[in-house]
Scaffold this active site. Structure first.
Site, PDB file in Angstrom:
ATOM      1  CE  LYS A   4      -1.303   2.338  -4.733  1.00  0.00           C
ATOM      2  NZ  LYS A   4      -0.606   3.195  -3.793  1.00  0.00           N
ATOM      3  CG  ASP A  12      -5.678  -1.031  -3.143  1.00  0.00           C
ATOM      4  OD1 ASP A  12      -5.726  -2.058  -2.461  1.00  0.00           O
ATOM      5  OD2 ASP A  12      -5.438   0.114  -2.697  1.00  0.00           O
ATOM      6  CG  MET A  30       5.268  -3.759   0.428  1.00  0.00           C
ATOM      7  SD  MET A  30       5.024  -1.988   0.316  1.00  0.00           S
ATOM      8  CE  MET A  30       5.437  -1.454   1.959  1.00  0.00           C
TER       9      MET A  30
HETATM   10  N1  SAH Z   1      -1.753  -2.181   4.663  1.00  0.00           N
HETATM   11  C1  SAH Z   1      -1.349  -3.522   4.359  1.00  0.00           C
HETATM   12  C2  SAH Z   1       0.047  -3.573   3.793  1.00  0.00           C
HETATM   13  C3  SAH Z   1       0.195  -2.850   2.501  1.00  0.00           C
HETATM   14  S1  SAH Z   1       1.783  -2.958   1.824  1.00  0.00           S
HETATM   15  C4  SAH Z   1      -1.522  -4.398   5.596  1.00  0.00           C
HETATM   16  O1  SAH Z   1      -1.770  -3.892   6.675  1.00  0.00           O
HETATM   17  O2  SAH Z   1      -1.447  -5.612   5.464  1.00  0.00           O
HETATM   18  C5  SAH Z   1       1.643  -4.331   0.739  1.00  0.00           C
HETATM   19  C6  SAH Z   1       2.370  -5.515   1.295  1.00  0.00           C
HETATM   20  O3  SAH Z   1       1.611  -6.114   2.326  1.00  0.00           O
HETATM   21  C7  SAH Z   1       2.607  -6.630   0.320  1.00  0.00           C
HETATM   22  O4  SAH Z   1       3.715  -6.381  -0.495  1.00  0.00           O
HETATM   23  C8  SAH Z   1       2.849  -7.791   1.246  1.00  0.00           C
HETATM   24  O5  SAH Z   1       4.137  -7.725   1.784  1.00  0.00           O
HETATM   25  C9  SAH Z   1       1.890  -7.481   2.363  1.00  0.00           C
HETATM   26  N2  SAH Z   1       0.609  -8.197   2.227  1.00  0.00           N
HETATM   27  C10 SAH Z   1      -0.624  -7.676   2.191  1.00  0.00           C
HETATM   28  N3  SAH Z   1      -1.554  -8.639   2.111  1.00  0.00           N
HETATM   29  C11 SAH Z   1      -0.878  -9.797   2.116  1.00  0.00           C
HETATM   30  C12 SAH Z   1      -1.270 -11.168   2.088  1.00  0.00           C
HETATM   31  N4  SAH Z   1      -2.544 -11.551   2.032  1.00  0.00           N
HETATM   32  N5  SAH Z   1      -0.313 -12.103   2.138  1.00  0.00           N
HETATM   33  C13 SAH Z   1       0.970 -11.771   2.215  1.00  0.00           C
HETATM   34  N6  SAH Z   1       1.405 -10.502   2.232  1.00  0.00           N
HETATM   35  C14 SAH Z   1       0.490  -9.536   2.196  1.00  0.00           C
END
Ligand code: SAH
Length: 509
Positions: A64, A42, A179
């Site tokens: 998404k 995704d 998020m």
């Molecule tokens: N499972 C993921 C999180 C999924 S929810 C994890 O462990 O990182 C999605 C949110 O993760 C995004 O809205 C943002 O807040 C954060 N996120 C994921 N990758 C990111 C990145 N490279 N930089 C900043 N925020 C990130």
């Protein structure tokens, strides 16, 4: 009766793809990508990771992006259950860690209920890696012995939120939320309303661990306003607490020499890796825009015959790394003993080509001292020996300039040209890169051969205003000039490391 082949049992790996930096994938995660028949990935997965997949792996994007669901969660669940049930190895890549706000557990539960095999493969979460890449440790002996991670997806002003902002506001130590950019003012407002100090340091890290990472530092009280003023957008991880002050001392990622520079690499996808990696290691945000692709020569049979006869020549000349690759690919098909190359001596145009030869444990007998172009190689050979009646096999691309053959023949040598490959326009593999170039612009574009220049121009892409053009050396520069393009950066050593050094020096100015 022949036995029908055993149907492979099928398995789904729910893999954490890490936060973006392709190096932040676990070894197990990489193995799962390599093993996959189907990759389901995704929006937050770095597409660079897909290069670990074997040829022919099916790729399904179920991205998404807020408000723009390619597939609903239910459809994704159904898809992975179905594919796994068909006996396939399915690798489901999810940004960060699969079970931290990743709905990995829901997908696992569906797979469990369907009775198909699955494994959960944890990944590096953006919640911890994001701050770390902004120089912010989530815990610290002097500031924070506790970490609270929560989702910013739920609206704190609505009743149905399952988060207790009163308790969150009172929690000791560091708070991280994901998020939350869209609801930043509601979230910071709710925390302050329940007693959190408005002066608490806070940071937002956007596209953390990617080349395009951006960090915004403020306080709990001022962040919402700053986000609005800067037009700061998702995806970002938010971190609140005194640990943010550590950034002043240990902001390593953003302090690298090319950080903040977007650099376009126009080589073949296969070759881009080395240049991209060197630039990215210096902090650049690299866009790989392959303009060319290497294909077999039209007369493959003729090439094979020359390779078969290679031991009959006094010299074999290589003028590109691709030529060395193509030569030995053919050589290995014909012979199974490197000694079949006989007593031929080997000359190379420059260090990149020589490195490929040495990787075969063959010595390079001659290379120009500094002019890594055809003229430099001819000069070196001429100074080395009298070329009268000397037999030479020149391994080259279809489109290479004739300098070597013309000059050496002029000096009395007998030159056979082994056309090892052709360079053709890459048309399929650059749509995403073209879109990024158009939407985000770039600071520097690199050209590593005349064919990259010509095929780039064929794409008819408008160069972003103010972009600087970097050339690997005089031959490429001459082609740029011929097309009326300025040369802002030129390598002093006509090699990939030389080009990188020139870009670094230019940016340090
Ligand atoms: N499972 C993921 C999180 C999924 S929810 C994890 O462990 O990182 C999605 C949110 O993760 C995004 O809205 C943002 O807040 C954060 N996120 C994921 N990758 C990111 C990145 N490279 N930089 C900043 N925020 C990130």
């Amino acid at each position: 009766m022949p036995k029908s082949p055993a149907k492979s049992p099928g398995i789904c790996y729910l893999v954490g793809a890490g936060p973006g930096d392709p190096g932040l994938l676990t070894i197990k995660g990489k193995e799962c990508i390599e093993a996959a028949d189907v990759l389901v990935y995704d929006y937050l997965c770095n597409p660079d990771l897909l290069r670990h997949a074997k040829a022919g792996t099916q790729r399904i994007y179920v991205g998404k992006k807020a408000g723009d669901h390619t597939l609903s969660q239910e459809e994704i669940n159904k898809l992975i259950v179905k594919l796994t049930g068909e006996g396939k190895v399915v690798t489901r890549l999810k940004g960060g860690d699969p079970v931290l706000f990743g709905r990995g557990a829901e997908e696992a539960a569906e797979l469990a209920e369907a009775g198909v095999r699955f494994e959960l493969v944890p990944g590096i979460t953006s919640a911890i890696a994001g701050p770390a890449y902004a120089g912010i440790p989530v815990t610290h002996r002097s500031h924070a012995s506790q970490l609270t991670i929560f989702t910013g997806h739920e609206d704190p002003t609505k009743d149905e939120t399952s988060l207790d902002y009163a308790k969150l506001a009172q929690a000791e130590g560091t708070k991280v939320f994901l998020m939350g950019v869209e609801r930043i003012s509601e979230i910071t407002g709710a925390l302050i309303k329940h007693g959190a100090k408005p002066g608490t340091p806070m940071a937002l890290v956007r596209w953390a661990t990617h080349g395009r990472q951006q960090t915004l530092v403020a306080t709990l009280g001022t962040m919402a306003e700053k986000v609005k003023a800067a037009g700061f957008k998702a995806p970002a991880v938010a971190v609140i607490g005194d640990v943010v002050t550590e950034r002043d001392a240990i902001n390593w990622f953003e302090n690298r020499p090319l950080f903040g520079k977007r650099v376009v690499v126009t080589r073949t996808r296969h070759q881009a890796g080395v240049l991209s990696r060197k630039l990215a290691d210096l902090g650049a945000d690299v866009i790989e825009l392959p303009t060319i692709r290497i294909e077999e020569p039209e007369d493959l049979l003729g090439f094979g015959e020359l390779v078969q006869d290679c031991h009959k020549y006094e010299w074999i000349i290589f003028t590109s790394p691709n030529g060395v690759d193509a030569f030995f690919k053919m050589f290995d098909k014909i012979y199974n003993d490197t000694r079949s190359i006989g007593g031929a001596r080997i000359a190379c145009i420059g260090p990149g080509t020589a490195e490929k030869v040495r990787a075969r444990h063959l010595a390079v007998d001659l290379m120009p001292e500094k002019d890594f172009v055809a003229e430099g190689l001819v000069k070196a050979l001429k100074e080395h020996q009298n070329l009268e009646n000397v037999t030479i096999l020149w391994v080259k691309a279809a489109e290479t300039r004739e300098v070597i053959a013309n000059e050496l023949t002029g000096l009395g040598a007998i030159v056979d040209e082994a056309v090892a490959y052709r360079t053709v326009a890459e048309k399929a593999d650059n749509l995403e890169a073209l879109a990024r170039l158009k939407n985000e612009g770039a600071d520097i574009i690199t050209f590593t051969s005349s064919s990259t220049v010509e095929h780039f121009l064929d794409l008819k892409v408008e160069l972003p205003e103010g972009i600087q053009i970097a050339s690997i050396g005089p031959v490429t520069s001459a082609t740029l000039k011929k097309h009326g393009l300025p040369i802002d950066i030129e390598a002093k050593q006509f090699t990939i490391p030389g080009l990188v050094a020139a870009i670094e020096a230019h940016c340090a100015k």
